[in-house]
Design a protein around this motif. Structure first.
Motif, mmCIF file in Angstrom:
data_model
loop_
_atom_site.group_PDB
_atom_site.id
_atom_site.type_symbol
_atom_site.label_atom_id
_atom_site.label_comp_id
_atom_site.label_asym_id
_atom_site.label_seq_id
_atom_site.Cartn_x
_atom_site.Cartn_y
_atom_site.Cartn_z
ATOM 1 N N ILE A 59 6.249 6.676 1.237
ATOM 2 C CA ILE A 59 5.190 6.135 0.386
ATOM 3 C C ILE A 59 4.039 7.128 0.250
ATOM 4 N N PHE A 60 3.579 7.675 1.368
ATOM 5 C CA PHE A 60 2.400 8.534 1.315
ATOM 6 C C PHE A 60 2.705 9.961 0.875
ATOM 7 N N GLU A 61 3.967 10.324 0.748
ATOM 8 C CA GLU A 61 4.328 11.622 0.168
ATOM 9 C C GLU A 61 4.294 11.568 -1.360
ATOM 10 N N ASN A 62 4.370 10.383 -1.933
ATOM 11 C CA ASN A 62 4.371 10.211 -3.389
ATOM 12 C C ASN A 62 2.973 9.800 -3.840
ATOM 13 N N TRP A 111 1.886 5.783 -4.571
ATOM 14 C CA TRP A 111 1.943 5.238 -3.221
ATOM 15 C C TRP A 111 1.406 3.814 -3.181
ATOM 16 N N THR A 112 0.431 3.504 -4.024
ATOM 17 C CA THR A 112 -0.116 2.141 -4.066
ATOM 18 C C THR A 112 0.936 1.158 -4.562
ATOM 19 N N ALA A 113 1.656 1.534 -5.609
ATOM 20 C CA ALA A 113 2.711 0.668 -6.136
ATOM 21 C C ALA A 113 3.836 0.493 -5.116
ATOM 22 N N LEU A 114 4.228 1.586 -4.448
ATOM 23 C CA LEU A 114 5.282 1.504 -3.443
ATOM 24 C C LEU A 114 4.863 0.659 -2.249
#
Length: 80
Positions: free
Chosen positions: A37-40, A58-61
């Motif tokens: 998540i935090f890599e995107n 990352w917010t959407a994920l």
């Protein structure tokens, strides 16, 4: 006084140990999901029913993961 445990992580007094194989697997998967998540971090457009919103991926994920976890917890609790 030694604490004996079975293969499934259940102690002689009937309680489970802190680190059962299932809990370890969940922790590893949660860590991998958070890393993914935090890599995107790029911006993306998301359409929720009518409006189109631009937000970091990352917010959407993370939002999707939280909703999935809530649904999973609800259905597991309901099964009991």
């Amino acid at each position: 006084m030694s604490r004996k445990t079975t293969e499934r992580g259940i102690r002689a007094d009937g309680r489970r140990g802190v680190f059962t194989p299932g809990r370890i697997a969940v922790l590893v998967l949660a860590a991998l999901a958070l890393i993914f998540i935090f890599e995107n971090t790029q911006e993306t457009r998301v359409r929720v029913i009518i409006p189109e919103v631009t937000l970091p991926l990352w917010t959407a994920l993370l939002g999707t993961a939280v909703v999935g976890a809530l649904f999973g917890a609800y259905f597991m609790r309901r099964r009991r």
